[in-house]
Design an enzyme around this catalytic site. Structure first.
Site, mmCIF file in Angstrom:
data_model
loop_
_atom_site.group_PDB
_atom_site.id
_atom_site.type_symbol
_atom_site.label_atom_id
_atom_site.label_comp_id
_atom_site.label_asym_id
_atom_site.label_seq_id
_atom_site.Cartn_x
_atom_site.Cartn_y
_atom_site.Cartn_z
ATOM 1 N N GLU A 55 0.957 -1.491 0.149
ATOM 2 C CA GLU A 55 -0.030 -0.195 -0.348
ATOM 3 C C GLU A 55 0.669 1.176 0.018
ATOM 4 O O GLU A 55 1.685 1.299 0.797
ATOM 5 C CB GLU A 55 -0.875 0.300 1.354
ATOM 6 C CG GLU A 55 -2.115 -1.317 1.872
ATOM 7 C CD GLU A 55 -2.598 -1.595 2.922
ATOM 8 O OE1 GLU A 55 -3.925 -1.416 3.467
ATOM 9 O OE2 GLU A 55 -1.949 -1.449 3.869
ATOM 10 N N ASP A 226 -7.705 -4.823 8.120
ATOM 11 C CA ASP A 226 -7.407 -3.524 7.613
ATOM 12 C C ASP A 226 -7.468 -3.456 5.972
ATOM 13 O O ASP A 226 -6.382 -3.250 5.468
ATOM 14 C CB ASP A 226 -6.502 -3.097 8.656
ATOM 15 C CG ASP A 226 -5.016 -4.792 8.692
ATOM 16 O OD1 ASP A 226 -5.194 -5.107 7.714
ATOM 17 O OD2 ASP A 226 -3.722 -4.173 8.619
HETATM 18 N N1 LIG Z 1 -4.822 -0.557 12.217
HETATM 19 C C1 LIG Z 1 -3.223 -0.489 11.724
HETATM 20 O O1 LIG Z 1 -3.196 1.074 11.490
HETATM 21 C C2 LIG Z 1 -2.526 -1.527 12.488
HETATM 22 C C3 LIG Z 1 -1.122 -0.783 12.093
HETATM 23 C C4 LIG Z 1 0.020 -2.205 11.728
HETATM 24 C C5 LIG Z 1 -0.604 -3.394 11.416
HETATM 25 N N2 LIG Z 1 -1.770 -3.314 11.364
HETATM 26 C C6 LIG Z 1 -2.346 -4.887 10.966
HETATM 27 O O2 LIG Z 1 -2.124 -5.223 12.655
HETATM 28 C C7 LIG Z 1 -2.086 -7.479 12.463
HETATM 29 C C8 LIG Z 1 -0.971 -7.818 13.101
HETATM 30 O O3 LIG Z 1 0.395 -7.290 12.580
HETATM 31 P P1 LIG Z 1 1.343 -7.267 13.279
HETATM 32 O O4 LIG Z 1 2.838 -6.248 12.857
HETATM 33 O O5 LIG Z 1 1.730 -7.919 14.847
HETATM 34 O O6 LIG Z 1 1.751 -8.792 12.402
HETATM 35 P P2 LIG Z 1 2.206 -10.022 13.064
HETATM 36 O O7 LIG Z 1 2.346 -11.325 12.116
HETATM 37 O O8 LIG Z 1 4.169 -9.597 13.594
HETATM 38 O O9 LIG Z 1 1.676 -11.112 13.921
HETATM 39 C C9 LIG Z 1 0.209 -11.678 14.088
HETATM 40 C C10 LIG Z 1 -0.137 -12.442 15.021
HETATM 41 O O10 LIG Z 1 -1.482 -12.779 14.931
HETATM 42 C C11 LIG Z 1 -1.677 -14.460 15.065
HETATM 43 N N3 LIG Z 1 -2.669 -14.829 15.355
HETATM 44 C C12 LIG Z 1 -3.809 -15.505 13.526
HETATM 45 N N4 LIG Z 1 -4.528 -15.585 13.744
HETATM 46 C C13 LIG Z 1 -5.017 -15.614 15.058
HETATM 47 C C14 LIG Z 1 -6.141 -16.251 15.499
HETATM 48 N N5 LIG Z 1 -6.986 -16.428 15.046
HETATM 49 N N6 LIG Z 1 -6.373 -15.975 16.324
HETATM 50 C C15 LIG Z 1 -5.192 -15.414 17.933
HETATM 51 N N7 LIG Z 1 -3.906 -15.028 16.666
HETATM 52 C C16 LIG Z 1 -3.978 -15.108 15.354
HETATM 53 C C17 LIG Z 1 -0.435 -14.790 14.469
HETATM 54 O O11 LIG Z 1 -0.049 -16.143 15.105
HETATM 55 C C18 LIG Z 1 0.998 -13.780 15.161
HETATM 56 O O12 LIG Z 1 1.131 -14.621 16.326
HETATM 57 C C19 LIG Z 1 -2.232 -7.447 10.540
HETATM 58 O O13 LIG Z 1 -3.222 -8.080 10.109
HETATM 59 C C20 LIG Z 1 -1.877 -6.061 10.001
HETATM 60 O O14 LIG Z 1 -2.270 -5.594 9.069
HETATM 61 C C21 LIG Z 1 -2.799 -2.725 11.639
#
Ligand SMILES: NC(=O)c1ccc[n+]([C@@H]2O[C@H](COP(=O)([O-])OP(=O)(O)OC[C@H]3O[C@@H](n4cnc5c(N)ncnc54)[C@H](O)[C@@H]3O)[C@@H](O)[C@H]2O)c1
Length: 339
Positions: A55, A226
């Site tokens: 993005e 997101d």
């Molecule tokens: N809204 C925002 O501004 C924003 C900003 C950054 C990241 N994000 C989003 O936040 C999320 C997390 O990002 P991250 O960098 O921590 O990713 P990451 O991959 O480091 O961590 C995500 C975690 O979610 C766990 N997971 C997946 N499905 C699950 C479920 N059903 N139940 C419990 N745990 C589960 C995974 O095992 C993993 O440890 C991503 O989807 C990312 O796109 C959003």
């Protein structure tokens, strides 16, 4: 042009201190959100690939222009690569002159957590003590830290499908004065919560949090849903919650509300910050902050970090833009005749 690497950001933030940095960032976000109509805003530009998205997030006002490049590839950790990686740029709007290029993977985690805590300050119960985290990946510790500076938290209940991610979270947070309760599933984790952050990564319609898990009015900070086709909250729970978002036009495409009819409308967070609307769990019941991450948040963190880096003399000046005596003689760079 100032270039900031990971080491520069680490140095800068440890000099200022996490607490001061988060509080300054929250204040910067509030200032920028308060000037909502002064920004030229568009939903981010997304290139979808199998299992992920790349993005571009541009935004500007009369003074500054910024963009972030960011990806979201939930299967990356299987190849030992991060799910979310980012870089970004800040420029002068009037001339287009680039001011700074920066790492933004760390800055994204800081700005997302600051944005979460900022919204919760207005929307969540003031005496929130129990924070639940569903998903303990890269964003999770930052989420805890930011909330801990706004609320007097006593307990974190947490769950991740990956036991290694839970152990990592427990180890990182064990040095702070907070009760840590690892849970066997999301249901157990949500019991007794005042605030629930969902920050999981999976590019599909997940139902990480369902209505039957919620036994009392709660503040839900949904950040992992997101992207089109990537949500975390069961539709029944979305339907029955009061919803606040960042930028409705973008959230309809990417947020939990993509599950609702197209003409759905809700409050945008700037209206709350400006005091135009008052919404809180105490008066409105369960609230969902449907946060997808908006370019204004990147603008705020880049603007703040640029000023702090200049004040503290951190970063490297690099020549990425030609410096010419005769600005029409770009060719002089090749003829070594730039006198
Ligand atoms: N809204 C925002 O501004 C924003 C900003 C950054 C990241 N994000 C989003 O936040 C999320 C997390 O990002 P991250 O960098 O921590 O990713 P990451 O991959 O480091 O961590 C995500 C975690 O979610 C766990 N997971 C997946 N499905 C699950 C479920 N059903 N139940 C419990 N745990 C589960 C995974 O095992 C993993 O440890 C991503 O989807 C990312 O796109 C959003």
């Amino acid at each position: 042009m100032l270039v900031l690497e990971i080491e520069d950001i680490k140095q800068l933030i440890s000099k200022i201190g996490y607490k001061n940095f988060f509080l300054e960032l929250i204040q910067t976000l509030e200032e920028d959100y308060s000037n909502w109509e002064k920004f030229d805003k568009i939903p981010r530009v997304a290139s979808h690939v199998d299992g992920g998205v790349i993005e571009l997030m541009p935004i500007s006002n009369d003074e500054l222009y910024s963009f972030k490049y960011v990806n979201g590839h939930p299967k990356n950790p299987k190849q030992n690569k991060m799910t979310v990686m980012a870089t970004g740029q800040l420029s002068l709007t009037q001339t287009g002159e680039p001011l700074m290029y920066s790492e933004m993977t760390l800055l994204t985690a800081f700005r997302t957590a600051a944005n979460s805590a900022m919204a919760a300050k207005y929307l969540a119960p003031k005496d929130s003590k129990v924070l639940t985290l569903i998903g303990t990946g890269a964003q999770s510790e930052f989420q805890y830290l930011a909330f801990s500076y706004i609320f007097e938290l006593e307990e974190i209940r947490f769950y991740d499908i990956d036991p290694k991610a839970m152990k990592k979270f427990e180890k990182n947070i064990s040095k702070y004065d907070i009760k840590l309760t690892p849970c066997k599933d999301a249901y157990q984790a949500s019991q007794g919560a005042d605030i629930i952050t969902t920050c999981t990564a999976d590019k599909r319609y997940q139902t990480v949090l369902t209505k039957d898990m919620i036994k009392k009015d709660v503040y839900i900070n949904g950040i992992g849903g997101d992207c089109p086709g990537k949500t975390e909250i069961e539709k029944e729970l979305v339907d029955s919650s009061t919803i606040v978002c960042e930028f409705l036009e973008q959230c309809k495409i990417e947020g939990e509300i993509q599950q609702l009819p197209d003409d759905f409308k809700c409050t945008e967070i700037y209206e709350i910050i400006r005091g135009e609307k008052q919404i809180n769990v105490e008066t409105h019941g369960t609230i969902l902050f449907d946060s997808v991450g908006f370019a204004l948040e990147d603008y705020s963190v880049l603007r703040l970090i640029y000023n702090l880096a200049k004040e503290n003399n951190i970063g490297k000046e690099m020549i990425l833009i030609p410096e010419l005596n005769d600005v029409k003689n770009l060719f002089s760079l090749l003829t070594h005749d730039n006198k």
